[in-house]
Scaffold this motif. Sequence first.
Motif, mmCIF file in Angstrom:
data_model
loop_
_atom_site.group_PDB
_atom_site.id
_atom_site.type_symbol
_atom_site.label_atom_id
_atom_site.label_comp_id
_atom_site.label_asym_id
_atom_site.label_seq_id
_atom_site.Cartn_x
_atom_site.Cartn_y
_atom_site.Cartn_z
ATOM 1 N N PHE A 191 -82.724 62.121 23.305
ATOM 2 C CA PHE A 191 -82.534 63.312 24.130
ATOM 3 C C PHE A 191 -81.065 63.625 24.421
ATOM 4 N N GLU A 192 -80.163 62.696 24.178
ATOM 5 C CA GLU A 192 -78.804 62.853 24.705
ATOM 6 C C GLU A 192 -78.042 64.030 24.096
ATOM 7 N N ASP A 193 -78.435 64.502 22.922
ATOM 8 C CA ASP A 193 -77.762 65.651 22.318
ATOM 9 C C ASP A 193 -78.454 66.975 22.629
ATOM 10 N N ASP A 194 -79.582 66.915 23.343
ATOM 11 C CA ASP A 194 -80.362 68.121 23.617
ATOM 12 C C ASP A 194 -79.859 68.896 24.830
ATOM 13 N N TYR A 195 -79.253 68.204 25.778
ATOM 14 C CA TYR A 195 -78.778 68.852 27.004
ATOM 15 C C TYR A 195 -77.738 67.934 27.639
ATOM 16 N N ASP A 196 -77.265 68.269 28.824
ATOM 17 C CA ASP A 196 -76.192 67.512 29.474
ATOM 18 C C ASP A 196 -76.769 66.228 30.086
ATOM 19 N N LEU A 197 -76.968 65.248 29.246
ATOM 20 C CA LEU A 197 -77.537 63.961 29.652
ATOM 21 C C LEU A 197 -76.504 62.864 29.422
ATOM 22 N N ARG A 198 -76.254 62.084 30.467
ATOM 23 C CA ARG A 198 -75.421 60.884 30.347
ATOM 24 C C ARG A 198 -76.229 59.701 30.860
ATOM 25 N N TRP A 199 -76.051 58.560 30.234
ATOM 26 C CA TRP A 199 -76.861 57.416 30.636
ATOM 27 C C TRP A 199 -76.125 56.114 30.374
ATOM 28 N N ILE A 200 -76.555 55.103 31.117
ATOM 29 C CA ILE A 200 -76.129 53.731 30.872
ATOM 30 C C ILE A 200 -77.372 52.855 30.927
ATOM 31 N N SER A 201 -77.333 51.750 30.217
ATOM 32 C CA SER A 201 -78.424 50.777 30.273
ATOM 33 C C SER A 201 -77.796 49.392 30.344
ATOM 34 N N GLU A 202 -77.889 48.784 31.509
ATOM 35 C CA GLU A 202 -77.288 47.476 31.745
ATOM 36 C C GLU A 202 -77.990 46.816 32.921
ATOM 37 N N PRO A 203 -78.001 45.494 32.983
ATOM 38 C CA PRO A 203 -78.630 44.826 34.132
ATOM 39 C C PRO A 203 -77.981 45.267 35.445
ATOM 40 N N ASP A 204 -78.806 45.421 36.465
ATOM 41 C CA ASP A 204 -78.270 45.786 37.776
ATOM 42 C C ASP A 204 -79.054 45.061 38.859
ATOM 43 N N GLY A 205 -78.708 45.348 40.096
ATOM 44 C CA GLY A 205 -79.329 44.673 41.228
ATOM 45 C C GLY A 205 -80.585 45.341 41.730
ATOM 46 N N GLY A 206 -81.096 46.335 40.990
ATOM 47 C CA GLY A 206 -82.327 46.997 41.410
ATOM 48 C C GLY A 206 -82.143 48.490 41.582
ATOM 49 N N GLN A 207 -83.201 49.148 42.027
ATOM 50 C CA GLN A 207 -83.240 50.601 42.098
ATOM 51 C C GLN A 207 -82.164 51.185 43.012
ATOM 52 N N SER A 208 -81.954 50.577 44.174
ATOM 53 C CA SER A 208 -80.981 51.127 45.117
ATOM 54 C C SER A 208 -79.574 51.099 44.535
ATOM 55 N N GLU A 209 -79.219 49.993 43.886
ATOM 56 C CA GLU A 209 -77.904 49.921 43.249
ATOM 57 C C GLU A 209 -77.785 50.952 42.141
ATOM 58 N N ALA A 210 -78.867 51.150 41.386
ATOM 59 C CA ALA A 210 -78.844 52.121 40.297
ATOM 60 C C ALA A 210 -78.601 53.536 40.820
ATOM 61 N N ILE A 211 -79.222 53.890 41.928
ATOM 62 C CA ILE A 211 -79.029 55.233 42.497
ATOM 63 C C ILE A 211 -77.581 55.420 42.919
ATOM 64 N N ASN A 212 -77.012 54.418 43.577
ATOM 65 C CA ASN A 212 -75.604 54.523 43.981
ATOM 66 C C ASN A 212 -74.682 54.618 42.771
ATOM 67 N N LYS A 213 -74.998 53.908 41.694
ATOM 68 C CA LYS A 213 -74.223 54.055 40.458
ATOM 69 C C LYS A 213 -74.280 55.505 39.973
ATOM 70 N N GLY A 214 -75.476 56.078 40.024
ATOM 71 C CA GLY A 214 -75.635 57.451 39.582
ATOM 72 C C GLY A 214 -74.837 58.431 40.427
ATOM 73 N N ILE A 215 -74.803 58.191 41.739
ATOM 74 C CA ILE A 215 -74.015 59.051 42.629
ATOM 75 C C ILE A 215 -72.546 58.988 42.236
ATOM 76 N N GLU A 216 -72.053 57.794 41.931
ATOM 77 C CA GLU A 216 -70.658 57.644 41.531
ATOM 78 C C GLU A 216 -70.362 58.335 40.208
ATOM 79 N N MET A 217 -71.329 58.352 39.299
ATOM 80 C CA MET A 217 -71.138 58.972 37.985
ATOM 81 C C MET A 217 -71.250 60.490 38.024
ATOM 82 N N ALA A 218 -71.934 61.022 39.022
ATOM 83 C CA ALA A 218 -72.292 62.444 39.047
ATOM 84 C C ALA A 218 -71.089 63.337 39.332
#
Length: 268
Positions: A54-81
């Motif tokens: 999907f990454e070439d279909d629209y403005d999609l950015r992603w990472i896939s790496e171990p993290d500390g769980g859902q809450s940490e992932a959301i905060n990562k997303g806020i920083e990336m946004a």
Amino acid sequence: MSDPAVSVITPSYQHAEFLADNLRSVRSQTGPSVEHIVVDGGSTDATVNLLRKFEDDYDLRWISEPDGGQSEAINKGIEMANGEWLIWVNSDDYLLEGALETFADVRDRNPTCDIVYGDHLFVDADGNEIGRKYNARPSTFVHKYYYQFAGNHSTFFKRDVLESVGGIDESYEYAMDTELFWRILDADIRMARVTAFLAARRLHEDAKTTGSPPEERTAEIKRLERQYPQTRIERLLPRPFLIVTAACLQACYHLLDGRPQAIPSMLS
């Protein structure tokens, strides 16, 4: 290229069977410019292949790496946004058609608001509607004793306001949304509500909040409840009475808003 108006943040882990619906729902939105940030916790299923597809279909950015769980992932997303407005939509949930256009219309009619929120559907694993959540007026009393006033998947937050309340508390892994909405209520932030369904929350056997709550979630809710301030009267009255009173207050709000159809959904 100018920054997008809205950033959709999706925490993800081992939900490839549902993620495609989430990605399509953002890709198909019309209205304000949107970017999609997917923060995956190192899934070993087909998640990464889907993201690459999907990454070439629209403005999609992603990472896939171990993290500390859902809450940490959301905060990562806020920083990336990059968007002025943010919405957090889990990988097994999705936006409904026209959600961003509806948001933009409410935002434009309420230029001083910092949060725009609406209603959401409940769907099963196959995406069939099985219920509706009519979100009501903000109320600290209802939040404490009955139900939070909105859902993360149908709430748009202005970025600087979300940052001002501290983002997601990573010490919560189950009740992080309830805790966040309490801080928002406590901060007396300006909000605009729309009586429209903006998103779908999927209920399925692998969802964290489906079925009987695990001990960890129960412990988090109890911890959060201990932090809520109580008036002297609240301390004197039995909790079951407070719960019923809060439910009745929410029902009154629905009636005052001309939405009697919302009351049966409170009983389901």
